[in-house]
Design an enzyme around this catalytic site. Structure first.
Site, mmCIF file in Angstrom:
data_model
loop_
_atom_site.group_PDB
_atom_site.id
_atom_site.type_symbol
_atom_site.label_atom_id
_atom_site.label_comp_id
_atom_site.label_asym_id
_atom_site.label_seq_id
_atom_site.Cartn_x
_atom_site.Cartn_y
_atom_site.Cartn_z
ATOM 1 N N ASP A 19 22.928 -3.711 50.473
ATOM 2 C CA ASP A 19 23.893 -3.134 51.468
ATOM 3 C C ASP A 19 23.930 -4.364 52.705
ATOM 4 O O ASP A 19 22.767 -4.960 52.613
ATOM 5 C CB ASP A 19 23.523 -1.899 52.039
ATOM 6 C CG ASP A 19 24.112 -1.245 53.083
ATOM 7 O OD1 ASP A 19 25.399 -1.335 52.975
ATOM 8 O OD2 ASP A 19 23.466 -0.800 53.925
ATOM 9 N N ASP A 21 24.464 -3.627 56.885
ATOM 10 C CA ASP A 21 24.007 -3.039 58.049
ATOM 11 C C ASP A 21 23.027 -1.976 57.577
ATOM 12 O O ASP A 21 23.162 -1.277 56.882
ATOM 13 C CB ASP A 21 25.084 -2.467 58.662
ATOM 14 C CG ASP A 21 26.334 -3.457 58.853
ATOM 15 O OD1 ASP A 21 26.145 -4.253 59.688
ATOM 16 O OD2 ASP A 21 27.481 -3.183 58.602
ATOM 17 N N ASP A 177 20.015 1.537 52.358
ATOM 18 C CA ASP A 177 19.357 2.541 53.428
ATOM 19 C C ASP A 177 19.915 3.679 53.607
ATOM 20 O O ASP A 177 19.773 4.409 54.487
ATOM 21 C CB ASP A 177 19.260 1.585 54.660
ATOM 22 C CG ASP A 177 20.695 1.331 55.481
ATOM 23 O OD1 ASP A 177 20.554 2.040 56.663
ATOM 24 O OD2 ASP A 177 21.523 0.867 54.953
#
Length: 232
Positions: A19, A21, A177
């Site tokens: 991922d 960001d 995250d």
């Protein structure tokens, strides 16, 4: 959770997908500058970083909802467009890589493996991030939230990234995250690694997301937690 980062390892998978960001890039400061410009245009004071930071991984609509709570979560399309247009002007001005990310990517490359990005950020914005980081020729594949007909938590973006590089799903892993990252990786049949250094709203329990490994910091991935097996 069967394993923790830091196990003795031998190699990286052929393809490590991330991922963006909250996993590779701490972009919360760029997002804060964006919403504060929007608030200032309406005569409102600035938000604090800690108020916005937990929501960054959830995208422009979620951040707009936090910036303008009077909307009750009903964010109109024109406000999302304003967010994206403003963010495009702030992109890369305040963000930074998380500690340990440069060394991790270099280690993946040195091992003869490749890495790529699968994000829900619009592809045109994600691609604008790459030049400032010197990643144009290093990132092997980039899939944005609008690249395909589906986005995470659907597995299609991860499957597409692997297929685009001719890498079997069994030779990939995904690091993210957010719960949607882990759901997408599990549905794709890839080992799912939870980046604990990223963005989470209060009360979220990443151990409940169903990931294979909880990773405290990017540097822990230098000792890749293999072997991994996806939980049935």
């Amino acid at each position: 959770m069967r394993a923790q980062a830091g196990m003795s390892t031998t190699r990286f998978p052929k393809l490590v997908l991330f991922d963006l960001d909250g996993t590779l890039l701490d972009s919360a400061p760029d997002m804060l500058a964006t919403v504060n410009r929007m608030r200032a245009a309406r005569g409102r004071g600035p938000m604090a970083l800690q108020a916005l930071r937990p929501h960054v991984s959830r995208g422009s609509r979620a951040m707009s909802a936090v910036a303008f709570p009077e909307l009750g979560g009903e964010v109109p399309a024109e406000l999302v467009r304003e967010f994206l247009d403003t963010y495009a002007q702030e992109l890369g001005r305040h963000s930074r890589l998380f500690d340990g990310v440069p060394a991790l990517l270099e280690a993946i490359e040195a091992a003869g493996s490749r890495w790529g990005i699968v994000t829900n950020k619009p592809e045109y914005l994600a691609r604008q991030v790459l030049p400032g980081l010197g990643w144009e020729d290093r990132c092997a594949v980039l899939v944005g939230g609008d690249t395909l007909a589906e986005r995470k938590p659907h597995p299609l973006p991860l499957l597409h990234a692997a297929q685009a590089l001719g890498v079997a799903v069994a030779d990939c892993a995904y690091v993210g995250d957010d719960a949607r990252d882990i759901q997408a990786a599990r549905a794709a049949g890839m080992p799912a690694l939870v980046a604990l250094w990223g963005y989470r709203v209060p009360g979220e329990d990443p151990a409940a997301w169903g990931g294979d490994v909880l990773v405290q910091a990017p540097r822990d991935l230098l000792r890749w937690p293999l072997p991994l097996q996806v939980v049935p």
